[in-house]
Design a protein around this motif. Structure first.
Motif, PDB file in Angstrom:
ATOM      1  N   ILE A 151       0.951  -1.211   0.313  1.00  0.00           N
ATOM      2  CA  ILE A 151       0.264   0.150  -0.212  1.00  0.00           C
ATOM      3  C   ILE A 151       0.883   1.074  -0.221  1.00  0.00           C
ATOM      4  O   ILE A 151       2.149   1.362   1.327  1.00  0.00           O
ATOM      5  CB  ILE A 151      -0.876  -0.065   1.321  1.00  0.00           C
ATOM      6  N   ALA A 152       1.096   2.271  -0.966  1.00  0.00           N
ATOM      7  CA  ALA A 152       1.522   2.997  -1.197  1.00  0.00           C
ATOM      8  C   ALA A 152       1.362   3.664   0.025  1.00  0.00           C
ATOM      9  O   ALA A 152      -0.057   4.856   0.436  1.00  0.00           O
ATOM     10  CB  ALA A 152       1.160   4.043  -2.226  1.00  0.00           C
ATOM     11  N   ASP A 154       1.609   7.675  -0.087  1.00  0.00           N
ATOM     12  CA  ASP A 154       0.998   8.867  -0.122  1.00  0.00           C
ATOM     13  C   ASP A 154       0.768   8.558  -1.794  1.00  0.00           C
ATOM     14  O   ASP A 154       0.902   7.858  -2.464  1.00  0.00           O
ATOM     15  CB  ASP A 154       2.200  10.195  -0.045  1.00  0.00           C
ATOM     16  N   ASP A 155      -0.497   9.235  -1.789  1.00  0.00           N
ATOM     17  CA  ASP A 155      -0.903   9.054  -3.347  1.00  0.00           C
ATOM     18  C   ASP A 155      -0.272   9.461  -4.807  1.00  0.00           C
ATOM     19  O   ASP A 155      -0.478   8.974  -6.033  1.00  0.00           O
ATOM     20  CB  ASP A 155      -1.987  10.113  -4.050  1.00  0.00           C
ATOM     21  N   ASN A 156       1.603   9.791  -4.249  1.00  0.00           N
ATOM     22  CA  ASN A 156       2.106  10.362  -5.937  1.00  0.00           C
ATOM     23  C   ASN A 156       3.639   9.644  -5.509  1.00  0.00           C
ATOM     24  O   ASN A 156       3.643   9.705  -6.015  1.00  0.00           O
ATOM     25  CB  ASN A 156       2.140  12.565  -5.716  1.00  0.00           C
ATOM     26  N   SER A 157       3.092   8.702  -4.951  1.00  0.00           N
ATOM     27  CA  SER A 157       3.900   7.524  -4.911  1.00  0.00           C
ATOM     28  C   SER A 157       4.338   6.842  -5.740  1.00  0.00           C
ATOM     29  O   SER A 157       3.651   6.156  -6.674  1.00  0.00           O
ATOM     30  CB  SER A 157       4.225   6.461  -3.463  1.00  0.00           C
ATOM     31  N   ASP A 158       5.353   6.331  -6.851  1.00  0.00           N
ATOM     32  CA  ASP A 158       5.573   5.474  -8.030  1.00  0.00           C
ATOM     33  C   ASP A 158       6.511   5.281  -7.384  1.00  0.00           C
ATOM     34  O   ASP A 158       7.511   4.340  -8.283  1.00  0.00           O
ATOM     35  CB  ASP A 158       5.879   7.277  -8.899  1.00  0.00           C
ATOM     36  N   ARG A 159       6.594   4.534  -6.335  1.00  0.00           N
ATOM     37  CA  ARG A 159       7.979   3.530  -6.133  1.00  0.00           C
ATOM     38  C   ARG A 159       6.675   2.267  -6.243  1.00  0.00           C
ATOM     39  O   ARG A 159       7.799   1.051  -5.628  1.00  0.00           O
ATOM     40  CB  ARG A 159       7.641   3.522  -4.994  1.00  0.00           C
ATOM     41  N   LEU A 160       5.107   1.868  -6.065  1.00  0.00           N
ATOM     42  CA  LEU A 160       5.459   0.524  -6.812  1.00  0.00           C
ATOM     43  C   LEU A 160       4.398   0.610  -8.234  1.00  0.00           C
ATOM     44  O   LEU A 160       4.033   1.200  -8.503  1.00  0.00           O
ATOM     45  CB  LEU A 160       3.863   0.355  -5.401  1.00  0.00           C
TER      46      LEU A 160
END
Length: 160
Positions: A151-152, A154-160
């Protein structure tokens, strides 16, 4: 330290930073994720805190003084009862040292630590398709089929 030929198993403590660095390199090579385990290594101060904590366990398999495998685990204190469980986060053995009982010896040593800490279970996750890991864990434990979700944060996370 528990010794058995031709390798030995030892727990890594805060004074053993060189062993922890070697273990990180073994993980990177074994998982084909060298960048993940080497590009942004934790500071010595961070590793000392982690290795001094009461919730982190690191074990190394040594052959002729060199790290050839190891595991990283976390003790999780439970809330529903006064007990804990231990989660094996990473376990790896260098390619040239596999199929020699090292992974099993690492888990056996972790079992001793779990007993000393009064943990009631050790659990581990295996990826679908990682047949050697699945075979090892099937030999040592009971399989549960579960789903894993990342589960990311933050909504802007591009890690996942």
């Amino acid at each position: 330290m528990t010794c058995s030929e031709p390798f030995s198993i030892c727990q890594i403590f805060a004074k053993d930073l060189a062993l922890m660095e070697e273990l990180l390199a073994v993980f990177g090579e074994a998982f084909d994720e060298v960048d993940t385990y080497s590009s942004s290594r934790p500071s010595d101060a961070y590793l000392k805190r982690l290795l001094s904590s009461d919730y982190f366990i690191a074990l190394a398999a040594l052959k002729n003084g060199a790290v050839v495998g190891g595991l990283a685990a976390y003790e999780l204190q439970k809330f529903e009862q006064e007990r804990s469980e231990i989660y094996i986060y990473d376990l790896a053995v260098a390619v040239e040292h596999r199929r020699k009982g090292i992974a099993t010896a690492l888990i056996q040593e972790l079992k001793k630590i779990a007993v000393a800490r009064a943990a009631y279970v050790i659990f581990v996750q295996a990826d679908i398709g990682d047949d050697p890991a699945i075979a090892l864990y099937t030999k040592l434990g009971v399989r549960e089929d579960v789903l894993h979700f990342d589960i990311a944060i933050d909504d802007n996370s591009d890690r996942l």
